[in-house]
Write an enzyme that holds these catalytic residues in place. Structure first.
Site, PDB file in Angstrom:
ATOM      1  N   CYS A   6       0.609  -1.040  -0.035  1.00 24.75           N
ATOM      2  CA  CYS A   6      -0.106  -0.091   0.117  1.00 24.75           C
ATOM      3  C   CYS A   6       1.263   0.907   0.212  1.00 24.75           C
ATOM      4  CB  CYS A   6      -1.089   0.037   0.940  1.00 24.75           C
ATOM      5  SG  CYS A   6      -1.643  -1.233   1.370  1.00 24.75           S
ATOM      6  N   LYS A  27       3.912 -10.207 -19.755  1.00 27.21           N
ATOM      7  CA  LYS A  27       3.120  -8.441 -20.110  1.00 27.21           C
ATOM      8  C   LYS A  27       2.286  -8.899 -20.683  1.00 27.21           C
ATOM      9  CE  LYS A  27       5.514  -6.259 -18.512  1.00 27.21           C
ATOM     10  NZ  LYS A  27       6.984  -6.808 -17.481  1.00 27.21           N
ATOM     11  N   ASN A  82       1.503  -0.002   5.911  1.00 23.65           N
ATOM     12  CA  ASN A  82       1.741  -0.589   4.521  1.00 23.65           C
ATOM     13  C   ASN A  82       2.252  -2.198   5.233  1.00 23.65           C
ATOM     14  OD1 ASN A  82       3.095  -1.901   1.870  1.00 23.65           O
ATOM     15  ND2 ASN A  82       4.683  -0.500   2.328  1.00 23.65           N
ATOM     16  N   GLY A  83       1.775  -3.089   4.706  1.00 28.73           N
ATOM     17  CA  GLY A  83       2.075  -4.643   4.804  1.00 28.73           C
ATOM     18  C   GLY A  83       1.292  -5.506   5.618  1.00 28.73           C
ATOM     19  N   LYS A  94       2.005  -2.167  -8.447  1.00 26.57           N
ATOM     20  CA  LYS A  94       3.703  -2.169  -8.609  1.00 26.57           C
ATOM     21  C   LYS A  94       5.352  -2.296  -7.463  1.00 26.57           C
ATOM     22  CE  LYS A  94       7.206   0.189 -11.678  1.00 26.57           C
ATOM     23  NZ  LYS A  94       7.343  -0.955 -12.421  1.00 26.57           N
TER      24      LYS A  94
HETATM   25  C1  G6P Z   1       5.892  -6.551  -9.150  1.00 25.26           C
HETATM   26  C2  G6P Z   1       5.638  -5.581 -10.261  1.00 25.26           C
HETATM   27  C3  G6P Z   1       6.111  -6.247 -11.049  1.00 25.26           C
HETATM   28  C4  G6P Z   1       7.877  -6.903 -11.119  1.00 25.26           C
HETATM   29  C5  G6P Z   1       7.558  -7.070 -10.001  1.00 25.26           C
HETATM   30  C6  G6P Z   1       9.305  -7.217  -9.187  1.00 25.26           C
HETATM   31  O1  G6P Z   1       4.972  -7.823  -9.785  1.00 25.26           O
HETATM   32  O2  G6P Z   1       4.306  -5.938 -10.801  1.00 25.26           O
HETATM   33  O3  G6P Z   1       6.097  -5.435 -12.290  1.00 25.26           O
HETATM   34  O4  G6P Z   1       8.643  -7.269 -11.558  1.00 25.26           O
HETATM   35  O5  G6P Z   1       6.935  -6.668  -8.902  1.00 25.26           O
HETATM   36  O6  G6P Z   1       9.490  -5.982  -8.236  1.00 25.26           O
HETATM   37  P1  G6P Z   1      10.999  -5.569  -8.487  1.00 25.26           P
HETATM   38  O7  G6P Z   1      10.502  -4.066  -7.668  1.00 25.26           O
HETATM   39  O8  G6P Z   1      11.794  -6.004  -7.105  1.00 25.26           O
HETATM   40  O9  G6P Z   1      11.283  -5.704  -9.934  1.00 25.26           O
END
Ligand code: G6P
Length: 607
Positions: free
Chosen positions: A2, A485, A98-99, A602
């Site tokens: 979050c 993707k 968050n957590g 993200k």
């Molecule tokens: C989430 C995101 C991905 C990302 C992954 C790892 O699943 O949606 O796009 O590749 O986390 O995140 P990081 O920040 O460790 O690359």
């Protein structure tokens, strides 16, 4: 994961909190809320949906100098207003979190026995009642927080306000990121610097176990037991944290088109035609890596796929054993003592809980040399690794990672070159790869010039239910990234297979409704993968191929997308760009929310 933001200011803090939340929506976006002090009470507004919905629910007359806000990615409890943060205890203590609190159940049972009533399904609500409980037991606001967090097991970044202390916001962190932003007549806490870049460029990065007590004219940092701590303030270039669309329709589109510049930024000054520069991974890296016998890579999602490509490079060009694990798996294996190992974590955010936990696990169990390849300076992984290489991709907002991936691969190419140098590999090979790497931005740019072929493929697949991606060797991780993707943003079920495995199962799925996307290399695997494509075509499967070859006849039904040819080892980096664009246009034709796909976030800071 979050996003949290909080602040104390001499001016109205609400617009700053809302803007901060908008910048944090990449961390989650299924509900949002704010709580603020005004007229001796705390008002809260919560909504299911996006921050924009929350903003429209705030009244023009709402004003406050003190508040906390939250954008949620649900873990405990479905996304509804009841479960949205902030959570309150008796309208006195309000918390954003968050957590995940792992021991929330026993804590909840104890608090119920003490007479507290729970109205949400979240783990967070125990924190609010716990602080209230310790306040009622005689603690001040800050010491009640310090006492309460001693009872918590798990991960948290917290923002807390108290109706009886209306000039303060308290922040606390354990395994989840939290920064303190220092302004003039105002101070803030937030999940990342981007949330506050509109108000300050001065930040303090909290360590695990620390708490921050902020008011509009003071910041006090305390350690676990309440002892004062000194943390240096760092100036961060806030212009690097803009998040406007610059004329593009989506961040993902913008970020795909930024890839040539992003790759330039990640290699600039680090490699010349003569080879990689000394010290680009940090002083002493070259000396430390003499005689390493193992490379262990740990990462998640897209970053994991970048690691899988390096695995092939390591075996082929270095002869060094390389293993790649998902963060969620690595940290739970039986610890094995290895001989001199380089542990590489790859992460866009530097905060992904599973990767970070793996880094900590490895340091404890095997004590390897640690390197992180990461896009966020000052992130936990950067701070906790011996060596760091920043990818310099600039902020990536779209949930589906694009420019982070190509810049990670650029940095991994630099790692390969540096290790080749350390291991006395032929100078002419080092020079050849260095030169090709320097040409990579230009090669990627060429793939962005004619978008029609990608749109054409997208039009043919957007109404399908499934798609198969094929690759061989170091192009197999590219097929996996392509499938990721497509599924992330268009919700089409997409699976990647090593092309040679087709006949061992997936061939049964092939018919005219199953599009197959094949990455075709110009190397020793070419003829083999062409045969695999024929196997699909013979069963009326529709094949689209992508590769640095001009054999247009390979797929009569589908089509072939030709990409610029460079060294075989770097061609995977170029071949992901058409896949990103095919997925992007497929999502556009389907009408999905490209930048904020359902159920995803993200930055994943929970295990
Ligand atoms: C989430 C995101 C991905 C990302 C992954 C790892 O699943 O949606 O796009 O590749 O986390 O995140 P990081 O920040 O460790 O690359």
């Amino acid at each position: 994961m979050c996003g949290i933001v909080g602040g104390s200011s001499k001016r109205n803090v609400l617009p700053i909190l809302v803007e901060g939340l908008k910048r944090l929506e990449y961390r989650g976006y299924d509900s949002a809320g704010v709580a603020f002090t005004a007229n001796k009470k705390i008002t809260q507004v919560k909504t299911v949906g996006r921050v924009a919905d929350l903003e429209s629910q705030l009244k023009k007359s709402d004003e406050s100098n003190n508040g906390i806000a939250h954008t949620r990615w649900a873990t405990h409890g479905v996304p509804n207003t009841k479960n949205a943060h902030p959570h309150s205890s008796l309208n006195e203590i309000f918390v954003v979190h968050n957590g995940i609190i792992e021991n929330h159940e026993p804590l909840r049972n104890n608090l119920i026995a003490e007479g507290y009533k729970f109205i949400s399904d979240t783990d967070t609500e125990v924190i609010t009642h716990l602080i209230n409980y310790y306040k009622n037991a005689g603690h001040d606001f800050d010491s009640a927080v310090i006492r309460a967090i001693k009872d918590l097991k798990g991960a948290y970044a917290l923002g807390i306000i108290d109706v009886n202390n209306p000039d303060f916001v308290i922040g606390a962190r354990e395994h989840s990121p939290l920064v303190v932003g220092e302004g003039i007549d105002e101070n803030f806490i937030a999940s990342d610097v981007m949330a506050l870049s509109q108000v300050t460029n001065k930040f303090k990065f909290l360590e695990d176990g620390q708490i921050a007590i902020i008011s509009n004219d003071n910041i006090e940092i305390l350690g676990k037991n309440g002892a004062p701590k000194n943390i240096a303030t760092q100036e961060i270039d806030s212009t690097a944290y803009t998040n406007d669309l610059a004329g593009y329709s989506h961040f993902m589109e913008k970020e795909i088109f930024e890839q040539p510049t992003a790759v330039s930024n990640s290699i600039e000054g680090r490699v010349l035609e003569s080879g990689p520069q000394e010290g680009i991974f940090g002083a002493g890296f070259e000396e430390a890596l003499v005689d390493i016998s193992n490379i262990q890579i740990v990462a998640c999602g897209t970053s994991y796929h970048a690691g899988r490509i390096f695995e092939y490079w390591s075996h082929k060009f270095l002869g060094i054993n390389c293993r790649v694990d998902y963060g969620s798996e690595y940290q739970y294996q039986e610890p094995i003592k290895t001989q001199k190992t380089l542990l590489v974590t790859i992460s866009q955010s530097g905060e992904t809980a599973d990767t970070l936990a793996s880094l900590r696990f490895a340091k404890k169990t095997d004590n390897p040399i640690t390197l992180t390849i990461c896009n966020v300076a000052n992130s936990s992984m950067c701070r906790e690794s011996d060596y760091t290489m920043l990818t310099n991709a600039g902020p990536e907002i779209g949930v589906a990672s694009t420019k982070a991936f190509v810049t990670q691969l650029s940095c991994l190419s630099l790692l390969l070159l540096t290790l080749m140098k350390i291991n006395n590999k032929p100078e002419n090979s080092i020079k050849k790869i260095s030169k090709a790497l320097m040409d990579l931005p230009k090669n990627i740019q060429q793939t962005l010039e004619d978008l029609e072929p990608y749109k054409k493929v997208a039009k043919l697949i957007f109404n399908k239910n499934s798609a198969l991606f094929l690759g061989r060797g170091m192009y197999f991780p590219i097929a996996r990234e392509g499938a990721l993707k497509l599924k992330e943003i268009s919700y089409i079920h997409a699976e990647a297979y090593p092309a040679g495995e087709l006949k061992h199962g997936p061939l049964a799925l092939i018919d005219k409704n199953m599009p197959v996307l094949a990455v075709v290399p110009d190397n020793e695997h070419l003829d083999k993968i062409l045969s695999n494509i024929q196997e699909v075509a013979a069963r009326k499967g529709r094949v689209f191929s992508i590769g640095p070859i001009s054999k247009t006849e390979i797929t009569k039904e589908g089509g072939h997308i030709n990409i610029p040819k460079t060294l075989d080892l770097l061609n995977p980096i170029i071949s992901i760009v058409p896949m990103q664009l095919i997925s992007y246009y497929t999502a556009i034709y389907k009408g999905t929310d490209v930048d904020k796909p359902r159920n995803l976030a993200k930055s994943v800071t929970v295990e």
